[in-house]
Design a protein around this motif. Structure first.
Motif, PDB file in Angstrom:
ATOM      1  N   ALA A  72       0.844  -1.191   0.000  1.00 26.50           N
ATOM      2  CA  ALA A  72       0.000   0.000   0.000  1.00 26.50           C
ATOM      3  C   ALA A  72       0.882   1.244   0.000  1.00 26.50           C
ATOM      4  N   PRO A  73       0.327   2.388  -0.403  1.00 26.16           N
ATOM      5  CA  PRO A  73       1.148   3.604  -0.519  1.00 26.16           C
ATOM      6  C   PRO A  73       1.880   3.990   0.765  1.00 26.16           C
ATOM      7  N   GLY A  74       1.239   3.872   1.927  1.00 25.89           N
ATOM      8  CA  GLY A  74       1.910   4.249   3.175  1.00 25.89           C
ATOM      9  C   GLY A  74       3.116   3.377   3.473  1.00 25.89           C
ATOM     10  N   LEU A  75       2.969   2.078   3.241  1.00 28.51           N
ATOM     11  CA  LEU A  75       4.093   1.167   3.454  1.00 28.51           C
ATOM     12  C   LEU A  75       5.166   1.412   2.401  1.00 28.51           C
ATOM     13  N   ARG A  76       4.762   1.669   1.187  1.00 25.59           N
ATOM     14  CA  ARG A  76       5.735   1.946   0.123  1.00 25.59           C
ATOM     15  C   ARG A  76       6.538   3.210   0.460  1.00 25.59           C
ATOM     16  N   ARG A  77       5.866   4.261   0.933  1.00 26.86           N
ATOM     17  CA  ARG A  77       6.585   5.487   1.322  1.00 26.86           C
ATOM     18  C   ARG A  77       7.554   5.197   2.471  1.00 26.86           C
ATOM     19  N   PHE A  78       7.122   4.393   3.439  1.00 28.32           N
ATOM     20  CA  PHE A  78       8.002   4.036   4.547  1.00 28.32           C
ATOM     21  C   PHE A  78       9.211   3.272   4.033  1.00 28.32           C
ATOM     22  N   ASN A  79       8.990   2.295   3.165  1.00 33.30           N
ATOM     23  CA  ASN A  79      10.089   1.501   2.616  1.00 33.30           C
ATOM     24  C   ASN A  79      11.066   2.360   1.833  1.00 33.30           C
ATOM     25  N   ASP A  80      10.559   3.371   1.119  1.00 34.67           N
ATOM     26  CA  ASP A  80      11.389   4.197   0.236  1.00 34.67           C
ATOM     27  C   ASP A  80      12.027   5.394   0.928  1.00 34.67           C
ATOM     28  N   ALA A  81      11.616   5.706   2.131  1.00 38.71           N
ATOM     29  CA  ALA A  81      12.124   6.897   2.827  1.00 38.71           C
ATOM     30  C   ALA A  81      13.612   6.739   3.140  1.00 38.71           C
ATOM     31  N   PRO A  82      14.347   7.843   3.164  1.00 39.23           N
ATOM     32  CA  PRO A  82      15.740   7.778   3.611  1.00 39.23           C
ATOM     33  C   PRO A  82      15.795   7.222   5.038  1.00 39.23           C
ATOM     34  N   ALA A  83      16.871   6.523   5.347  1.00 43.46           N
ATOM     35  CA  ALA A  83      16.997   5.872   6.659  1.00 43.46           C
ATOM     36  C   ALA A  83      16.753   6.821   7.828  1.00 43.46           C
ATOM     37  N   PRO A  84      17.325   8.032   7.840  1.00 40.28           N
ATOM     38  CA  PRO A  84      17.073   8.919   8.992  1.00 40.28           C
ATOM     39  C   PRO A  84      15.588   9.281   9.147  1.00 40.28           C
ATOM     40  N   GLU A  85      14.905   9.445   8.028  1.00 41.06           N
ATOM     41  CA  GLU A  85      13.476   9.764   8.070  1.00 41.06           C
ATOM     42  C   GLU A  85      12.667   8.563   8.587  1.00 41.06           C
ATOM     43  N   ALA A  86      12.996   7.382   8.129  1.00 37.63           N
ATOM     44  CA  ALA A  86      12.310   6.168   8.590  1.00 37.63           C
ATOM     45  C   ALA A  86      12.571   5.950  10.077  1.00 37.63           C
ATOM     46  N   GLU A  87      13.815   6.140  10.507  1.00 38.94           N
ATOM     47  CA  GLU A  87      14.146   5.974  11.925  1.00 38.94           C
ATOM     48  C   GLU A  87      13.389   6.979  12.785  1.00 38.94           C
ATOM     49  N   ALA A  88      13.295   8.224  12.330  1.00 38.52           N
ATOM     50  CA  ALA A  88      12.568   9.245  13.093  1.00 38.52           C
ATOM     51  C   ALA A  88      11.090   8.874  13.213  1.00 38.52           C
ATOM     52  N   ALA A  89      10.511   8.381  12.142  1.00 39.19           N
ATOM     53  CA  ALA A  89       9.103   7.961  12.180  1.00 39.19           C
ATOM     54  C   ALA A  89       8.930   6.783  13.134  1.00 39.19           C
ATOM     55  N   LEU A  90       9.861   5.852  13.103  1.00 41.53           N
ATOM     56  CA  LEU A  90       9.785   4.690  13.993  1.00 41.53           C
ATOM     57  C   LEU A  90       9.974   5.081  15.458  1.00 41.53           C
ATOM     58  N   LEU A  91      10.809   6.073  15.713  1.00 41.69           N
ATOM     59  CA  LEU A  91      11.002   6.531  17.097  1.00 41.69           C
ATOM     60  C   LEU A  91       9.717   7.113  17.679  1.00 41.69           C
ATOM     61  N   GLU A  92       8.836   7.601  16.806  1.00 41.42           N
ATOM     62  CA  GLU A  92       7.532   8.076  17.273  1.00 41.42           C
ATOM     63  C   GLU A  92       6.647   6.892  17.668  1.00 41.42           C
TER      64      GLU A  92
END
Length: 169
Positions: A17-37
């Protein structure tokens, strides 16, 4: 939990799905910041971000659970430090707020960290009773038992937050 997908691909598989695809494609620092939330452990967030891409939400949730089980006590302490005690909504009765405030203070004095509870699956009108019942029950735990229950609640909270993160369109 249903797989979040978006249309068939060649070979009969489906695209994330688009949300998972955006998460998969995000730069590592952006993905890590989202996961820290979702869960306040840097080690947990780095591990999940490093293992992307995830083929579906279930794979991401399974990885989150596995990473949660592998954390050290200091990783859990770090994640707990990022949490805030659940509060009641502004329309909650004053007596319920007072009772919850007192229970939170006793819990924090007893265990040295905020009380966390996952209320997914409960209607908002049930939250005050569930929070008060949960905190009162858990005040009877010894430290080891409460550490295990808190870790389970943190994993449940993380799952719900991850679902919200990857469900956005």
């Amino acid at each position: 939990m249903p797989v979040q997908t978006h249309g068939p691909l060649p070979g009969g598989t489906t695209a994330p799905a688009p949300g998972l695809r955006r998460f998969n494609d995000a730069p590592a620092p952006e993905a890590e910041a989202a996961l820290l939330e979702c869960f306040g452990s840097h080690r947990w967030a780095q591990r999940l971000a490093a293992h992307r891409p995830y083929p579906d939400v279930e794979a991401l949730l399974a990885a989150a659970d596995e990473a949660g089980y592998d954390l050290s006590p200091s990783d859990h302490t770090q994640a707990l430090a990022a949490e805030v005690s659940p509060a009641l909504g502004p329309d909650a009765p004053h007596a319920a707020r007072l009772a919850l405030d007192a229970a939170h203070a006793e819990y924090e004095r007893t265990f040295g960290h905020v009380f966390v509870i996952c209320l997914d699956g409960y209607r908002p009108s049930e939250h005050p009773d569930q929070m008060l019942a949960g905190i009162r029950e858990r005040l009877g735990h010894d430290e080891e038992r409460e550490r295990a229950v808190t870790a389970d609640e943190m994993r449940r909270l993380a799952r719900g937050r991850i679902m919200a993160l990857v469900s956005s369109q």
